[in-house]
Write a protein that holds these residues in place. Sequence first.
Motif, PDB file in Angstrom:
ATOM      1  N   ALA A  65      42.408  38.480  45.033  1.00  0.00           N
ATOM      2  CA  ALA A  65      41.781  38.875  43.763  1.00  0.00           C
ATOM      3  C   ALA A  65      40.261  38.781  43.893  1.00  0.00           C
ATOM      4  N   ILE A  66      39.772  37.718  44.547  1.00  0.00           N
ATOM      5  CA  ILE A  66      38.318  37.558  44.726  1.00  0.00           C
ATOM      6  C   ILE A  66      37.767  38.715  45.566  1.00  0.00           C
ATOM      7  N   ARG A  67      38.457  39.015  46.678  1.00  0.00           N
ATOM      8  CA  ARG A  67      37.984  40.108  47.536  1.00  0.00           C
ATOM      9  C   ARG A  67      37.881  41.401  46.740  1.00  0.00           C
ATOM     10  N   GLN A  68      38.894  41.633  45.914  1.00  0.00           N
ATOM     11  CA  GLN A  68      38.913  42.869  45.144  1.00  0.00           C
ATOM     12  C   GLN A  68      37.820  42.895  44.078  1.00  0.00           C
ATOM     13  N   LEU A  69      37.624  41.759  43.416  1.00  0.00           N
ATOM     14  CA  LEU A  69      36.573  41.673  42.389  1.00  0.00           C
ATOM     15  C   LEU A  69      35.211  41.956  43.012  1.00  0.00           C
ATOM     16  N   LYS A  70      35.002  41.388  44.195  1.00  0.00           N
ATOM     17  CA  LYS A  70      33.707  41.570  44.849  1.00  0.00           C
ATOM     18  C   LYS A  70      33.536  43.027  45.284  1.00  0.00           C
ATOM     19  N   LYS A  71      34.642  43.633  45.746  1.00  0.00           N
ATOM     20  CA  LYS A  71      34.580  45.026  46.175  1.00  0.00           C
ATOM     21  C   LYS A  71      34.248  45.940  44.993  1.00  0.00           C
ATOM     22  N   GLU A  72      34.804  45.559  43.824  1.00  0.00           N
ATOM     23  CA  GLU A  72      34.540  46.356  42.632  1.00  0.00           C
ATOM     24  C   GLU A  72      33.152  46.099  42.059  1.00  0.00           C
ATOM     25  N   GLY A  73      32.449  45.147  42.670  1.00  0.00           N
ATOM     26  CA  GLY A  73      31.087  44.879  42.218  1.00  0.00           C
ATOM     27  C   GLY A  73      30.989  44.038  40.956  1.00  0.00           C
ATOM     28  N   ILE A  74      32.048  43.258  40.659  1.00  0.00           N
ATOM     29  CA  ILE A  74      32.006  42.354  39.499  1.00  0.00           C
ATOM     30  C   ILE A  74      30.930  41.303  39.749  1.00  0.00           C
ATOM     31  N   GLY A  75      30.065  41.092  38.777  1.00  0.00           N
ATOM     32  CA  GLY A  75      28.922  40.196  38.981  1.00  0.00           C
ATOM     33  C   GLY A  75      29.246  38.722  38.811  1.00  0.00           C
ATOM     34  N   ALA A  76      30.411  38.407  38.243  1.00  0.00           N
ATOM     35  CA  ALA A  76      30.722  37.005  37.947  1.00  0.00           C
ATOM     36  C   ALA A  76      30.714  36.148  39.207  1.00  0.00           C
ATOM     37  N   LYS A  77      30.215  34.926  39.062  1.00  0.00           N
ATOM     38  CA  LYS A  77      30.315  33.942  40.148  1.00  0.00           C
ATOM     39  C   LYS A  77      31.719  33.352  40.086  1.00  0.00           C
ATOM     40  N   ILE A  78      32.250  33.017  41.250  1.00  0.00           N
ATOM     41  CA  ILE A  78      33.649  32.578  41.277  1.00  0.00           C
ATOM     42  C   ILE A  78      33.804  31.178  41.855  1.00  0.00           C
ATOM     43  N   VAL A  79      34.551  30.350  41.127  1.00  0.00           N
ATOM     44  CA  VAL A  79      34.867  28.999  41.595  1.00  0.00           C
ATOM     45  C   VAL A  79      36.364  28.930  41.864  1.00  0.00           C
ATOM     46  N   VAL A  80      36.731  28.491  43.057  1.00  0.00           N
ATOM     47  CA  VAL A  80      38.147  28.307  43.371  1.00  0.00           C
ATOM     48  C   VAL A  80      38.536  26.861  43.082  1.00  0.00           C
ATOM     49  N   LEU A  81      39.639  26.721  42.342  1.00  0.00           N
ATOM     50  CA  LEU A  81      40.121  25.396  41.965  1.00  0.00           C
ATOM     51  C   LEU A  81      41.558  25.308  42.461  1.00  0.00           C
TER      52      LEU A  81
END
Lengths: 213, 142
Positions: A65-81
């Motif tokens: 999901a993170i890879r895809q979000l980044k590919k789509e250019g989503i600007g949100a910062k991501i924290v993995v928990l």
Amino acid sequence: MPRTRVLLADDHAIVAQGIELLLKESFELVGTVFDGRALLQAAAQLKPDVIVTDISMPLLNGLDAIRQLKKEGIGAKIVVLTMHPDASLAAQAFKAGASGFLLKRAAGDELIQAIHEIVQGRAYLTPLVTKDVISVLIETKDGEAGDEFKLTSRQREVLQLIAEGRTMKEIAGILNISPRTAESHKYEMMQTLGIQTTAELIQCAIRLGLVTV
Amino acid sequence: MTDKNEAGRTRVLIADDHPRVLCEMEALLSSEFHVVGRAADGVSMVAEAARLRPDVIVSDIAMPGLSGIDASREILKDDPATVIVLLTVYNDPQLAKAALRIGIRGYVNKLTAGDELVPAIYRVLSGSTFVSSSCKDPDSGG
């Protein structure tokens, strides 16, 4: 200053409630979702500043999901928990585009602190796995690819859904592709990995951490 | 001391107003215990406790109508030996202390439920109390 808007993704409802309360004390919680596909949708719709996500989730795991979000250019910062104090998982998370990595058992003040750090453009890695992550990153040479990176992200998506026991028709529906295309992803994957049966394919998905048993 | 029926499994009543949470709680507990009843609010928790006489009750705090703490108070008034564990998002040492004062035996943080809930239940069944470390008063030394 406006409050940081946070989106939470975790398929464990009991834990998610606990994290929600923590987040609400310091940030604006804009939503909670229970699987990786819902995360992609909610991230596009709600445009949060920060996404806090689990790794093992149904339909689409957190890392993909993170890879895809980044590919789509989503600007949100991501924290993995996550529950797993696994250094190679942390290394993968940062490579995928996460800015923070911490463990559920330490969630609390540490999660709040991590979010404050990443909002300011810094990375946050829990001290509980720091040392090992650095050695994993040093030991992994550039261009060295495990099975995971022999597959395309679309193939990995298909692989997770196969391992979750879904039919080709269901997979096609979830991914919005034709059943034939879904089938061809499956066979290309089997060729790439040099395997013959669906059972071996499922074992591979487990080994790659796409599903947990 | 609670009399644990060795022949059968420990009978547990669970209460939470979120169906997803209730479902997960049951999944978490059924490997070790027998979940005999479910309640979605405090009033039905009191009624189910009287009807089923479970060995242990695991309850949320924030529920519509009657809170888990108020429901527990009523149940304990009727039978002070009832073993109750609260499962909550509130990691508030004052609230945990207040719960133990009225006779509730366990106080578990939802964040650590996966690791702590089952051990907490065994602990309270053996006659001790259990409070998640995240809900303990840092000054109390224990």
